[in-house]
Every structure is written in C-alpha cells, then in structure tokens.
Design an enzyme around this catalytic site. Structure first.
Site, mmCIF file in Angstrom:
data_model
loop_
_atom_site.group_PDB
_atom_site.id
_atom_site.type_symbol
_atom_site.label_atom_id
_atom_site.label_comp_id
_atom_site.label_asym_id
_atom_site.label_seq_id
_atom_site.Cartn_x
_atom_site.Cartn_y
_atom_site.Cartn_z
ATOM 1 N N LYS A 1 0.841 -1.207 0.000
ATOM 2 C CA LYS A 1 0.000 0.000 0.000
ATOM 3 C C LYS A 1 0.877 1.260 0.000
ATOM 4 C CE LYS A 1 -3.611 -2.609 2.275
ATOM 5 N NZ LYS A 1 -4.326 -2.981 3.495
ATOM 6 N N GLN B 1 -5.077 -1.504 9.789
ATOM 7 C CA GLN B 1 -4.796 -2.798 9.192
ATOM 8 C C GLN B 1 -5.386 -3.924 10.045
ATOM 9 O OE1 GLN B 1 -3.145 -3.242 6.103
ATOM 10 N NE2 GLN B 1 -3.889 -5.333 6.374
ATOM 11 N N ASP C 1 -10.988 2.170 3.476
ATOM 12 C CA ASP C 1 -11.169 0.731 3.319
ATOM 13 C C ASP C 1 -12.617 0.405 2.950
ATOM 14 O OD1 ASP C 1 -9.045 -1.004 3.446
ATOM 15 O OD2 ASP C 1 -8.959 -1.058 5.634
#
Ligand code: NDP
Length: 295
Positions: free
Chosen positions: A55, A99, A122
């Site tokens: 990422k 995460q 997300d």
C-alpha cells in the site's frame, strides 16, 4: 491444439488506474492539497506488514504521503480509539486505514465504527457499507477488493447483466459486499460458505465463479462450468523448496488445471491483489475530493 483460458491481468488494470490517479493527485496539489493516508498497524503480524508495504509503495508511486503509525500489540482499545479520534480531527489526513486483523483484545467493529466515514478508505464503516447496499449510485467509498473485481470485469468487457454468478465466501470484506455490487449490476448472485450444502451444484452452474475462501487450490476442474470466468481472490502460502522464501503464493483455485476448461481467470499473484491496492488509492483520492468539496 489445446485451449488455454485468457488471463485477466490485474496488474495491467491496476497500473492504468494508478496512472489516472496520479494525475488527480497532481491536480489536487495545484489546489494546495497534499494527500495523506494514515495507516495504523497494531502489533507485527508478518502478513499485515507485507500488505502495508504494498500500500505504501502505491502511495509513493502516485504522490500520496503515506503515514504509517506503528502501535505495540499491547495497545488498549481506548488508546487505539484515541489515536483514531486524533486522525479524524487532523485536517491534513484524508484517509485512515486500520490494518486488520487486530489483536484479540480489541473489538474490530468498534474500531471500524470510530473512523470518520468520510476518511474510511477501506470502505468498511457501516455508513459506507449501508450506502453500497442501496444501489449503484450510492456506492462511494466501497470496499477495495470487491471494487477491484468489478473493475477487472469492466476492463475486460465482461457483461454482468443476467449472468449467474456464484461467490464462495461470505466475509464482510469480500463475499458479502461483492454480492451487493454484483446485484447492483443486475447479475443473479449465489453466495456460498462453509455451511452450504452441495457446493459443487452452485459452483458448476456459474457463468462467473468467484473464489474467496482462503484454502489453496480448493476449486477444482470438476467444480467449474465449461467456459466459465473465474475470479480467484485467495492468497495462500504453500511450501516451495525452489523459492528463495521457501514458499509461494497460490490462489483458491487449481489454476493450471482449470486453464483448459474455462474461458478466463485472474492469476495469483497478479490478479485481485494489485487491484485491491489500486482501489484503496482511488478511495483515498475520492475521500480527499469529497472532504474538500472539489468533486
Ligand atoms: P474469511 O476467512 O473471512 O472468509 C472465508 C470464507 O470462506 C467464509 O465465508 C467461509 O465460510 C468460507 N469457507 C471456508 N471454508 C469453506 C468450505 N469448505 N466451503 C465453502 N466455503 C468455505 O476470508 P476473507 O474473505 O478475508 O479472504 C478470503 C481469501 O481471500 C483469503 O485467502 C484472503 O487472503 C484473500 N484475500 C485477498 C485479497 C486480495 O486483495 N487479493 C483481499 C482480501 C482477502 P463461513 O463464513 O461459513 O466460515
């Protein structure tokens, strides 16, 4: 001459999207807006570290500041909530990503809900998930893996209207949101899981089969329809003595053997993975436009 399926190249689609996004990031800089994505890692799960590194590379490639915040595995739920609150109020931050998975003592749902939905890149916040279920026009910051799959299908002009699509896997990050996005595009969708009876009945009648199970080579040739399109979401580490790392990544399908029966498939690696990262970048750019009322 033996037939071989078309490879649906996720890296190619992702690179196209990233080039377009880097233009957006440049434009936003001309508006005095430097994009920043904050990525919180709690603990040191090796898979999480590897995903975060991909990422961050994408951020670097298109000019987004990637701000990695490492917190110890002993971080309490309250400390994490405080950190999120700080980032929610930080005007220089446009996207927040926590995460997953989190250590067991932290309630993931509570953490996801604490993120400002406008910065939820997300796409896991109940507000964004709920909108996505209404219809296609409401899809906004939607979950990155399903979004990436839709983009691969669109790139290769794979029509979804009236198609029988079977998804194996009903997680909140892949199967469930993907089912909504496919219904929004007029596919006929079946979602299977570990309690599904006669799984093969559902997989073998699918025009498009999506495997998001987390079990190496689970989908075998006898489970797919001739000339089906297969999207392999799975990422599984299997031992490989020929590899420097002593393992290799394989998907949830028996890729090599499927090739002579089906019409197209995404590879692992190089299919859904790069698209998930590219869609995270797209959500970050989108969030910044919306926060600044530029869209
Ligand atoms: P989860 O473990 O959350 O979900 C797996 C799903 O598979 C569950 O719904 C489970 O059913 C179902 N399942 C398990 N065993 C069977 C079985 N024998 N028959 C039918 N269904 C079964 O996984 P995720 O959705 O998070 O991820 C799935 C895979 O995709 C993993 O390999 C993961 O690494 C990969 N992934 C890849 C991404 C990418 O960017 N390429 C992004 C996200 C995930 P039940 O609900 O009943 O337990």
């Amino acid at each position: 001459m033996s037939f071989s399926a078309q490879i649906l190249d996720g890296r190619l689609v992702a690179d196209n999207l990233l080039s377009k996004l880097s233009e957006d990031v440049k434009f936003l800089k001309t508006q005095n807006l430097q994009l920043k994505l904050s990525i919180i890692l709690v603990g040191n799960n090796p898979a999480s570290i590897s995903y975060i590194s991909q990422k961050r590379k994408a951020c670097e490639k298109i000019g987004i500041i990637d701000d990695q915040i490492n917190l110890p595995a002993t971080t309490s739920e309250n400390e994490l909530l405080q950190k999120i609150n700080e980032l929610n109020n930080d005007r220089s931050v446009h996207g927040i990503l926590v995460q997953l998975p989190l250590p067991k003592h932290i309630n993931e749902a509570k953490i996801i809900e604490a993120i400002d939905h406008k910065k939820d890149v997300d796409g896991f916040h109940p507000y964004n998930v709920g909108k996505m279920f209404l219809n296609k026009d409401f899809e906004n910051l939607s979950p990155c893996t399903p979004k990436g799959i839709i983009k691969i299908l669109e790139f290769y002009n794979i029509d979804l209207v009236g198609k029988e699509v079977t998804i194996v896997g009903r997680s909140n990050i892949v199967g469930k949101p993907l089912s909504a996005m496919l219904i929004n595009r007029s596919a006929t969708v079946t979602v299977c899981h570990s309690k599904t009876k006669n799984l093969k009945f559902h997989t073998a009648r699918a025009d498009i089969l999506i495997a998001a199970i987390g079990k190496a080579k689970f989908i075998t040739t006898s489970m797919v329809k001739k000339e089906a399109i297969v999207i392999d979401v799975g990422v599984n580490r299997v031992n490989d003595t020929n590899s420097e790392k002593s393992y290799k990544l394989v998907g949830d399908t028996d890729f090599e053997n499927l090739l002579t029966k089906i019409s197209a498939i995404t590879p692992v690696p190089g299919g859904c993975g790069p698209m998930t990262v590219a869609c995270l970048m797209e959500n970050t750019v989108k969030a910044a436009y919306q926060i600044k009322n530029l869209s």
